[in-house]
Design a protein around this motif. Structure first.
Motif, short mmCIF file in Angstrom:
data_model
loop_
_atom_site.label_atom_id
_atom_site.label_comp_id
_atom_site.label_asym_id
_atom_site.label_seq_id
_atom_site.Cartn_x
_atom_site.Cartn_y
_atom_site.Cartn_z
N VAL A 275 -12.31 2.12 4.34
CA VAL A 275 -11.48 0.91 4.28
C VAL A 275 -10.59 0.98 3.05
O VAL A 275 -11.08 1.16 1.92
N LEU A 276 -9.29 0.84 3.25
CA LEU A 276 -8.32 0.90 2.15
C LEU A 276 -7.98 -0.52 1.73
O LEU A 276 -7.25 -1.23 2.42
N GLU A 277 -8.51 -0.94 0.60
CA GLU A 277 -8.40 -2.33 0.19
C GLU A 277 -6.96 -2.77 -0.06
O GLU A 277 -6.63 -3.95 0.09
N ALA A 278 -6.09 -1.86 -0.46
CA ALA A 278 -4.70 -2.23 -0.75
C ALA A 278 -3.75 -1.82 0.37
O ALA A 278 -2.54 -1.79 0.17
N ASP A 279 -4.30 -1.53 1.55
CA ASP A 279 -3.48 -1.10 2.68
C ASP A 279 -2.68 -2.28 3.24
O ASP A 279 -3.25 -3.29 3.63
N THR B 33 -0.57 -1.68 5.82
CA THR B 33 -0.15 -1.21 7.13
C THR B 33 -1.16 -1.54 8.22
O THR B 33 -0.81 -2.00 9.30
N LEU B 34 -2.45 -1.31 7.94
CA LEU B 34 -3.49 -1.57 8.93
C LEU B 34 -4.41 -2.68 8.43
O LEU B 34 -4.65 -2.80 7.23
N PRO B 35 -4.95 -3.49 9.35
CA PRO B 35 -5.87 -4.56 8.95
C PRO B 35 -7.18 -4.00 8.41
O PRO B 35 -7.61 -2.92 8.80
N LYS B 36 -7.80 -4.75 7.51
CA LYS B 36 -9.04 -4.26 6.88
C LYS B 36 -10.29 -4.87 7.51
O LYS B 36 -11.39 -4.53 7.13
N ASP B 37 -10.12 -5.79 8.46
CA ASP B 37 -11.28 -6.45 9.05
C ASP B 37 -11.84 -5.62 10.21
O ASP B 37 -11.95 -6.08 11.34
N GLN B 38 -12.18 -4.35 9.91
CA GLN B 38 -12.73 -3.47 10.93
C GLN B 38 -14.21 -3.77 11.15
O GLN B 38 -14.94 -4.02 10.20
N LYS B 39 -14.64 -3.74 12.41
CA LYS B 39 -16.05 -3.92 12.71
C LYS B 39 -16.81 -2.64 12.37
O LYS B 39 -16.35 -1.55 12.64
N SER B 40 -17.99 -2.79 11.80
CA SER B 40 -18.73 -1.63 11.36
C SER B 40 -19.28 -0.83 12.53
O SER B 40 -19.18 0.39 12.57
N GLY B 41 -19.87 -1.47 13.53
CA GLY B 41 -20.43 -0.75 14.66
C GLY B 41 -21.42 0.29 14.18
O GLY B 41 -22.30 0.02 13.37
N SER B 42 -21.26 1.50 14.69
CA SER B 42 -22.14 2.60 14.29
C SER B 42 -21.53 3.41 13.16
O SER B 42 -22.03 4.49 12.84
N PHE B 43 -20.47 2.91 12.56
CA PHE B 43 -19.80 3.62 11.49
C PHE B 43 -20.49 3.38 10.14
O PHE B 43 -20.98 2.29 9.86
N THR B 44 -20.48 4.40 9.31
CA THR B 44 -20.80 4.21 7.90
C THR B 44 -19.51 3.76 7.22
O THR B 44 -18.47 4.41 7.37
N ILE B 45 -19.55 2.65 6.52
CA ILE B 45 -18.34 2.08 5.92
C ILE B 45 -18.27 2.44 4.43
O ILE B 45 -19.21 2.22 3.68
N PRO C 59 -9.90 1.52 -3.47
CA PRO C 59 -8.86 0.58 -3.92
C PRO C 59 -7.45 0.98 -3.52
O PRO C 59 -6.50 0.27 -3.84
N ALA C 60 -7.28 2.09 -2.81
CA ALA C 60 -5.96 2.64 -2.55
C ALA C 60 -5.24 1.92 -1.42
O ALA C 60 -5.82 1.13 -0.68
N GLY C 61 -3.94 2.23 -1.28
CA GLY C 61 -3.14 1.76 -0.17
C GLY C 61 -3.28 2.70 1.01
O GLY C 61 -4.31 3.36 1.18
N HIS C 62 -2.23 2.80 1.83
CA HIS C 62 -2.32 3.51 3.11
C HIS C 62 -2.41 5.03 2.97
O HIS C 62 -2.72 5.71 3.94
N SER C 63 -2.14 5.56 1.79
CA SER C 63 -2.15 7.02 1.62
C SER C 63 -3.12 7.44 0.51
O SER C 63 -2.70 7.93 -0.54
N PRO C 64 -4.42 7.28 0.73
CA PRO C 64 -5.39 7.63 -0.32
C PRO C 64 -5.44 9.13 -0.61
O PRO C 64 -5.90 9.53 -1.67
N HIS C 65 -4.94 9.94 0.34
CA HIS C 65 -4.91 11.38 0.10
C HIS C 65 -3.96 11.73 -1.05
O HIS C 65 -4.08 12.81 -1.64
#
Length: 242
Positions: free
Chosen positions: A185-189, A191-203, A207-213
């Protein structure tokens, strides 16, 4: 982090990108002992979009005779890389999908790359809806094509990126039910919403925006290392997806 000779990382870049912005991450991964790859995906490859001189592209030209490439072509590029790494080199592979590259990573993580193959293949995301695009995108259309067909031409965002058509390919592979998955989850993004459901994902969060790379390179690698350590290298799960 110690060298991991049997692990390869395949990065699926986002729309409008070439591998170039991901090279800092690729080089940093290499320096930590990871075999890292970021193939150019056709949907953002100017040589396949009929823009003329790729150094001075004309985005208002007609589409290629066969039409613009779509997600299926992106998938095949990544599948070819996976076949080489897994079948020929015997590597464990971590797929890292950035932005729209998450679709490509999911679609390319085929059952054939795990020993315990799935018996069924589902169809996901089949609902049609109006494309949602950011307001800072510009669409290029020849001969007022947009008035008839909407966002059917090429879209661009910034001069430092490439171009891409609107991607309409349907997801046909449910990799998430078969492979350990993580979501960063990119807290400063913006471009995409941050309210992703965890599901079976490890979250994981950063603190980065859309390009943490680019802005959080070492943190991305630390996260990859933590996830790999958490799931281990299981012989029956040669692909791990993050």
């Amino acid at each position: 982090m110690a060298a991991v000779s049997n692990l390869a990382v395949v990065i699926c870049h986002g729309c409008y990108h070439s591998p170039e912005p991901y090279m800092p991450l690729v080089k940093a991964l290499n320096s930590r002992g990871f075999d890292a790859h970021c193939p150019q995906l056709p949907t953002a490859d100017l040589t396949k979009l009929n823009v003329g001189d790729v150094h001075q592209p004309d985005f208002d030209r007609e589409p290629p005779e066969a039409g613009y490439p779509q997600g299926e072509q992106d998938k095949e590029i990544v599948v070819d890389v996976l076949k080489h790494l897994i079948n020929e080199q015997g590597k464990n592979v971590l797929l890292v999908g950035h932005s729209a590259g998450g679709w490509v990573a999911t679609e390319a993580a085929l059952p054939e790359f795990q020993l315990k193959s799935r018996q069924e293949k589902g169809l996901f995301g089949a609902r049609k809806k109006v494309p949602v695009v950011p307001p800072f995108m510009e669409f290029h259309q020849p001969n007022n094509f947009a008035k008839k067909h909407g966002a059917a031409g090429l879209g661009t965002i910034a001069s430092s990126l490439t171009a891409s058509p609107i991607l309409t390919s349907k997801l046909t592979n449910n990799a998430y039910s078969e492979y350990p998955c993580a979501y960063l989850v990119l807290e400063a993004d913006l471009t995409l919403p941050k309210d992703q459901k965890s599901g079976s994902f490890t979250i994981y969060r950063c603190p980065a925006g859309h390009s943490p790379h680019l802005s959080w390179t070492e943190g991305v690698i630390d996260t990859i290392g933590e996830f790999v350590k958490t799931i281990g290298f299981l012989n029956d799960l040669p692909i791990k997806a993050i």
